[in-house]
Motif scaffolding. Sequence first.
Motif, short mmCIF file in Angstrom:
data_model
loop_
_atom_site.label_atom_id
_atom_site.label_comp_id
_atom_site.label_asym_id
_atom_site.label_seq_id
_atom_site.Cartn_x
_atom_site.Cartn_y
_atom_site.Cartn_z
N GLN A 225 53.13 61.11 30.03
CA GLN A 225 54.43 60.43 30.02
C GLN A 225 55.43 61.02 29.03
N ARG A 226 55.01 61.96 28.20
CA ARG A 226 55.97 62.58 27.29
C ARG A 226 57.00 63.42 28.03
N ALA A 227 56.64 63.94 29.21
CA ALA A 227 57.58 64.81 29.94
C ALA A 227 57.54 64.60 31.44
N LYS A 228 56.64 63.80 31.94
CA LYS A 228 56.51 63.61 33.39
C LYS A 228 57.80 63.01 33.96
N THR A 229 58.28 63.56 35.07
CA THR A 229 59.54 63.11 35.67
C THR A 229 59.27 62.13 36.82
N LEU A 230 60.35 61.58 37.36
CA LEU A 230 60.23 60.56 38.39
C LEU A 230 59.52 61.06 39.64
N THR A 231 59.82 62.28 40.06
CA THR A 231 59.21 62.79 41.29
C THR A 231 57.69 62.83 41.17
N VAL A 232 57.20 63.22 40.00
CA VAL A 232 55.76 63.27 39.78
C VAL A 232 55.20 61.86 39.65
N ALA A 233 55.94 60.98 39.00
CA ALA A 233 55.48 59.59 38.84
C ALA A 233 55.36 58.90 40.19
N ILE A 234 56.30 59.15 41.09
CA ILE A 234 56.22 58.54 42.42
C ILE A 234 55.03 59.11 43.18
N ALA A 235 54.78 60.41 43.04
CA ALA A 235 53.61 61.01 43.68
C ALA A 235 52.32 60.39 43.14
N ASP A 236 52.30 60.06 41.85
CA ASP A 236 51.12 59.42 41.27
C ASP A 236 50.86 58.05 41.89
N LEU A 237 51.95 57.34 42.23
CA LEU A 237 51.78 56.03 42.86
C LEU A 237 51.09 56.15 44.22
N ALA A 238 51.29 57.29 44.88
CA ALA A 238 50.70 57.50 46.20
C ALA A 238 49.38 58.24 46.13
N GLY A 239 48.90 58.51 44.91
CA GLY A 239 47.71 59.34 44.76
C GLY A 239 46.39 58.60 44.88
N GLY A 240 46.41 57.28 44.83
CA GLY A 240 45.15 56.54 44.89
C GLY A 240 44.63 56.40 46.31
N ARG A 241 43.39 55.90 46.41
CA ARG A 241 42.82 55.69 47.74
C ARG A 241 43.52 54.57 48.49
N VAL A 242 43.92 53.55 47.75
CA VAL A 242 44.65 52.43 48.36
C VAL A 242 46.05 52.43 47.76
N SER A 243 47.03 52.72 48.58
CA SER A 243 48.41 52.83 48.11
C SER A 243 49.20 51.60 48.51
N ASP A 244 50.01 51.12 47.58
CA ASP A 244 50.95 50.04 47.88
C ASP A 244 52.25 50.69 48.34
N TYR A 245 52.43 50.76 49.65
CA TYR A 245 53.59 51.46 50.19
C TYR A 245 54.89 50.77 49.79
N GLY A 246 54.83 49.46 49.61
CA GLY A 246 56.01 48.75 49.14
C GLY A 246 56.41 49.16 47.73
N LEU A 247 55.41 49.40 46.86
CA LEU A 247 55.68 49.84 45.50
C LEU A 247 56.27 51.25 45.49
N ILE A 248 55.75 52.12 46.37
CA ILE A 248 56.30 53.47 46.48
C ILE A 248 57.75 53.42 46.97
N ALA A 249 58.01 52.54 47.95
CA ALA A 249 59.39 52.39 48.44
C ALA A 249 60.31 51.86 47.35
N THR A 250 59.82 50.94 46.55
CA THR A 250 60.61 50.40 45.43
C THR A 250 60.95 51.50 44.44
N ALA A 251 59.97 52.33 44.12
CA ALA A 251 60.22 53.46 43.22
C ALA A 251 61.26 54.40 43.81
N GLY A 252 61.20 54.61 45.14
CA GLY A 252 62.19 55.46 45.78
C GLY A 252 63.59 54.89 45.70
N VAL A 253 63.72 53.58 45.89
CA VAL A 253 65.04 52.94 45.79
C VAL A 253 65.60 53.08 44.38
N LEU A 254 64.77 52.80 43.38
CA LEU A 254 65.22 52.88 41.98
C LEU A 254 65.55 54.32 41.59
#
Length: 281
Positions: A225-254
């Motif tokens: 988190q010292r340098a990670k940017t939003l694009t990488v953070a959003i990819a991290d949200l989708a990196g798990g086996r079970v993804s909350d697509y609503g949370l990914i969409a929220t990150a995209g809106v913000l």
Amino acid sequence: MERQSPLFSVFIYLCALLLAAVILAPILWLFIMSISPAADLAAKPLRWWPQTVDFSRYGVLLSTLENSAGAAFTSSLRNSIEVAGMATIAAIALAIPAGWAVSRTPSVGWSLSMVIATYMLPPVALAVPLYMALSHLGLLNNVFGLALVYLTILAPFTTWLMKSGFDSIPREIESAAMIDGAGLFQTLRIITLPLAAPVVATSSLFAFLLAWDEFFYALLFTSDQRAKTLTVAIADLAGGRVSDYGLIATAGVLAALPPVLIGLIMQRALISGLTSGGVKG
């Protein structure tokens, strides 16, 4: 004056509405996903509007609780603003004198063409040299180091845009100022730059968007988190086996809000900059 056909007017409006729908429909669906419960997103057939509206994901991502998803997201948001801002400011500071020099000295135009030719190289070809350079300088996983990498991407592009803007400004205006006793830097500051302000604004906006949306180098050169940017953070949200697509969409809106707000603020300058040089009087 020729009278415009009513059918042609209807056709123009229909085309405009179709274009608006194509552009806005994905954004609208992203927002609907962000406020839809997980059950609605997984329902078959798909529900186009949620039975209950849920804004809780926005609270989760904007939370500042330590070690939470919100803390990681807001940290990445801050990093993206810092990196894109530093890279854009540095790129414009380099592009203004470089673009003016190439515009007023056509014999050195080949140098700009050679620099722009570097865009032909795939980013992965430059990944290892850049990684080694940042490692040697101690700038891996550092917002300043990432901004330097982005500067290598933005500087040629902004210089080319600035050169096009300076081309549309008559040289006679600068010559007249110099005849009246103005020095080179005075002429640039008082005469040329105010006339080129729309192009500067356009170049700044496009540079900021390029840096804001960049993913490949941010993924390679950041690790926490010292340098990670939003694009990488959003990819991290989708990196798990079970993804909350609503949370990914929220990150995209913000993530889309800062560029949209900047674009709205700079709308007039952007339109003026895009059309400059299109008509010569």
